[in-house]
Design an enzyme around this catalytic site. Structure first.
Site, PDB file in Angstrom:
ATOM      1  CB  CYS A   2       9.413   9.431  -8.152  1.00 56.19           C
ATOM      2  SG  CYS A   2       8.970  10.866  -7.176  1.00 56.19           S
ATOM      3  NE  ARG A  27      10.302   3.586  -6.920  1.00 53.15           N
ATOM      4  CZ  ARG A  27      11.164   3.078  -6.063  1.00 53.15           C
ATOM      5  NH1 ARG A  27      11.272   1.785  -5.934  1.00 53.15           N
ATOM      6  NH2 ARG A  27      11.931   3.853  -5.328  1.00 53.15           N
ATOM      7  CD1 TRP A  76       3.221   9.155  -3.537  1.00 47.51           C
ATOM      8  CD2 TRP A  76       4.762  10.349  -2.439  1.00 47.51           C
ATOM      9  NE1 TRP A  76       2.801   9.288  -2.233  1.00 47.51           N
ATOM     10  CE2 TRP A  76       3.730  10.019  -1.539  1.00 47.51           C
ATOM     11  CE3 TRP A  76       5.832  11.106  -1.969  1.00 47.51           C
ATOM     12  CZ2 TRP A  76       3.748  10.404  -0.206  1.00 47.51           C
ATOM     13  CZ3 TRP A  76       5.842  11.494  -0.634  1.00 47.51           C
ATOM     14  CH2 TRP A  76       4.810  11.141   0.226  1.00 47.51           C
ATOM     15  CG  ASN A 112      12.947   8.254  -6.024  1.00 48.73           C
ATOM     16  OD1 ASN A 112      12.184   8.832  -5.265  1.00 48.73           O
ATOM     17  ND2 ASN A 112      13.360   7.014  -5.826  1.00 48.73           N
ATOM     18  N   GLY A 113      13.611  11.398  -4.819  1.00 47.10           N
ATOM     19  CA  GLY A 113      14.300  11.749  -3.574  1.00 47.10           C
ATOM     20  C   GLY A 113      13.977  13.160  -3.150  1.00 47.10           C
ATOM     21  CD  GLU A 495      -0.410  -5.289   8.071  1.00 49.38           C
ATOM     22  OE1 GLU A 495       0.099  -4.341   8.660  1.00 49.38           O
ATOM     23  OE2 GLU A 495      -0.354  -5.430   6.838  1.00 49.38           O
ATOM     24  CE  LYS A 499      -2.312  -3.736   4.199  1.00 47.12           C
ATOM     25  NZ  LYS A 499      -1.035  -3.850   4.817  1.00 47.12           N
ATOM     26  CD  GLU A 502      -1.652   0.453   3.620  1.00 46.71           C
ATOM     27  OE1 GLU A 502      -0.609   0.814   3.079  1.00 46.71           O
ATOM     28  OE2 GLU A 502      -1.863  -0.739   3.924  1.00 46.71           O
ATOM     29  CG  HIS A 518      -7.946   3.428  29.914  1.00 47.36           C
ATOM     30  ND1 HIS A 518      -8.099   3.716  31.246  1.00 47.36           N
ATOM     31  CD2 HIS A 518      -7.701   2.100  29.832  1.00 47.36           C
ATOM     32  CE1 HIS A 518      -7.933   2.604  31.948  1.00 47.36           C
ATOM     33  NE2 HIS A 518      -7.696   1.603  31.108  1.00 47.36           N
ATOM     34  CE  LYS A 617       4.964  -2.931  -2.160  1.00 48.80           C
ATOM     35  NZ  LYS A 617       3.973  -3.500  -1.233  1.00 48.80           N
TER      36      LYS A 617
END
Ligand code: M6R
Length: 622
Positions: A2, A27, A76, A112-113, A495, A499, A502, A518, A617
């Protein structure tokens, strides 16, 4: 995860807090709220679900909340669904309040946490007559501070310290007490919190961009510390309530780098900033044509003695570690294991005593990466942090720090920080190879010269973005996308795939090309998009065969390769070329079209690419 901002000073607090929160929205962004005090009046709390603009509208951009002291939060959700009741700030009072009226509470705060023992603490508070209106752990921790404050008739610092001793988990907390107008209190454990003081004003924030506009001189709060802020001054305390003296840190990022600068989104701006991120990172490490790791205090002797490398990270940083693994193993002939930090922390790995644990992190605050770093240190293993945010917890706790110079990265999906991480890994690999006698000085010099050309070559790749934009619109309705590659190309595929999922919400997977048959190939059907990354000359034929197998099942093939490999067009339906370079560094070029592909696909689907749903983030909870 957050975002938190606090302000006490001479100006109206609410617009400053909204501005700060807008720079922290990456965040968390499922709800937001403000608590503002006007002199000795009670705090007024306003909350809104959804993006910050809803809160700005609800408060007439802060104008409806007069007062020069306040706290703000963008959330968040961890405990309790993302609704208005669970949004912060939370209050110590029991009664439900009207939507934006004053609150009859002695303590109001944002957090936050994660408070791990909140159920147990909640029960204790229920037994002592407290009632709860939300499903959050934050309400519990604020009521716990209130409980100690009243029970022992002590001041805010002592009440907060008692709470810190009792609470398990991670937190950055910013609080206001009814009896202390104009004052803000902060406390932290394992979640970032900075304090800025300038003139007659004091700021608290969970990240630098929130206050960069006002001050560049900041204090980093230490673990289990408490701070008392009044306008223009801050005092820090330890758990005993004794004062702690601290030095300030000067933030060198300029304020413009945290603005969109004419681009539609931060993500595309940051994609375009990659040449600079790479150039700055390389030039901070390379001096007079040689790699100089003295800034990180990594001597040749340390590198010579290293018998094993563990690279530990999460998400894209882990992908950068994967690429680093291939390069270090190939150039320095040193065994490397790449571990997900969330797995590393709970595995009972037998770490060699002469190992080097490299923790890669943009934010330097990722909870799992931090925990992994601490485990390595407890075991007496040397640690190196490759970190972007100066003064972050991982940077401060590691034995050695190699900073990437990507500047502030705002888009949730990382691009330029990942690019800078690759640059740092190349430099480490080259120096390890030289001092271990695996690379002769001529080749070392030639490779460094080539490395320094990469920023310009990334510019060239960016010039071709129109084709990728066109291709993205063609496949914007795809259901599934598969990325395949071998060796370094596999690391880059990982990567590219992240992207895509996301920011476009299209299901995508990355597979080591040889592994596809496979199992996963059963998902390939008519028109499924399969993207082959083919930059490693010795592996191109192999991956091309795997692409052909997909084509035989109806797949539409996109090939991504270097100029000169024109035979790819015999197989692929659409081909993107990147400039030629040394095969160890080509991933820095190949990843750019994949970032653009994810970005433009997200835009074509009308999504908020800078703040994708459900993500934050900086993941500061486990
Ligand atoms: O701050 P960090 O580099 O430690 O963050 C690690 C991951 O959370 C991060 O890379 C994440 O996967 C990004 N959303 C990727 O774009």
């Amino acid at each position: 995860m957050c975002g938190i901002v606090g302000y006490t000073g001479t100006r109206e607090a609410a617009p400053i807090l909204l501005d700060g929160l807008s720079r922290l929205e990456y965040r968390g962004y499922d709800s937001a709220g403000l608590a503002i005090r006007n002199g000795t009046e009670l705090a007024r709390v306003v909350k809104a679900t959804g993006k910050l603009k809803n809160l700005a509208e609800k408060t007439d951009n802060g104008r409806s909340l007069p007062g020069t002291c306040g706290i703000g939060h963008t959330r968040w959700a961890t405990h309790g669904e993302p609704n208005q009741t669970n949004a912060h700030p939370h209050v110590s009072g029991n009664a439900r309040r009207s939507a934006s009226g004053p609150v009859e509470s002695d303590v109001v705060g944002v957090h936050n946490g994660i408070i791990e023992n909140f159920e147990e603490l909640k029960q204790k508070l229920l037994n002592n007559g407290y009632q709860f209106y939300s499903g959050t752990d934050t309400e519990v921790v604020i009521k716990l501070v209130d409980y100690y404050y009243k029970k022992y008739k002590i001041g805010p610092v002592d009440a907060i310290n008692r709470m810190m001793v009792r609470v398990k988990g991670s937190y950055a907390l910013v609080l206001m007490f009814r009896d202390y107008p104009g004052e803000i209190y902060a406390a932290r454990k394992d979640s970032p919190m900075i304090i800025g003081v300038t003139g007659e004003e004091s700021f608290a924030a969970s990240d630098v961009p929130a206050i960069l506009k006002y001050t560049r001189t900041v204090y980093y709060m230490g673990n289990l510390e408490c701070a008392r802020m009044i306008p223009g001054s801050v005092t820090f305390y330890d758990l005993n309530g004794d004062e702690v003296q601290k030095d300030t840190t000067e933030i060198t990022w300029d304020a413009e780098s945290a603005e969109k600068g004419g681009f539609e989104h931060f993500m595309i701006k940051e994609i375009h900033e990659q040449p600079k991120a790479m150039h700055d990172t390389l030039n901070s490490i390379i001096r007079d044509g040689r790699i100089d790791l003295s800034g990180a205090e990594l001597t040749d002797e340390i590198l010579q003695k290293t018998s094993q490398v563990y690279i530990v990270a999460c998400g894209s940083a882990w992908h950068a570690g994967m690429a680093g693994q291939y390069v270090i193993e190939d150039l320095a002939e040193l065994p490397v294991r790449v571990e997900l930090a969330s797995e590393f922390r709970y595995r009972k790995l037998l770490l060699e005593k002469d190992a080097l644990v490299i923790v890669i992190s943009q934010s330097g605050e990722t909870a799992d990466s931090l925990a992994a770093l601490r485990i390595a240190r407890e075991k007496g293993i040397r640690t190196l942090a490759v970190v972007n945010v100066v003064g972050s917890t991982i940077a401060r706790e590691a034995d050695h720090v190699l900073y990437t110079l990507a500047g502030p990265e705002i888009a949730v999906a990382t691009t330029k920080a990942y690019c800078a991480q690759l640059a740092a890994m190349y430099c480490l690999a080259l120096q390890m190879a030289l001092v271990r006698g695996r690379l002769d000085p001529e080749r070392y010099t030639a490779m460094i010269e080539e490395l320094l050309t990469i920023p310009d070559k990334i510019e060239k790749v960016l010039e071709d973005k129109g084709r990728i934009q066109w291709f993205s619109s063609k496949f914007a309705n795809a259901q599934d996308v598969f990325f395949i590659g071998r060796g370094l190309d596999y690391a880059i595929s990982l990567e590219g795939s992240l992207k895509m999922k996301e920011v476009s919400y299209i299901h995508s997977e990355s597979y080591a090309a040889g592994e596809l048959k496979h199992g996963t190939i059963s998902l390939v059907e008519d028109n499924t998009l399969v993207i082959g990354v083919l930059t490693q000359n010795d592996l191109i034929e192999k991956t091309t065969s795997n692409m052909t197998e997909c084509k035989a099942r109806g797949a539409y093939l996109m090939g991504l390769t270097s100029y000169g490999n024109y035979s790819i067009e015999d197989v692929a339906d659409f081909t993107i070329y990147v400039p030629k370079t040394d095969s160890h560094f080509v991933g820095s070029l190949a990843v750019v079209p994949l970032q653009l592909l994810g970005y433009y696909t997200g835009v074509a689907r009308g999504l908020d690419v800078d703040k994708p749903r459900n993500l934050a983030k900086s993941v500061t909870v486990e």
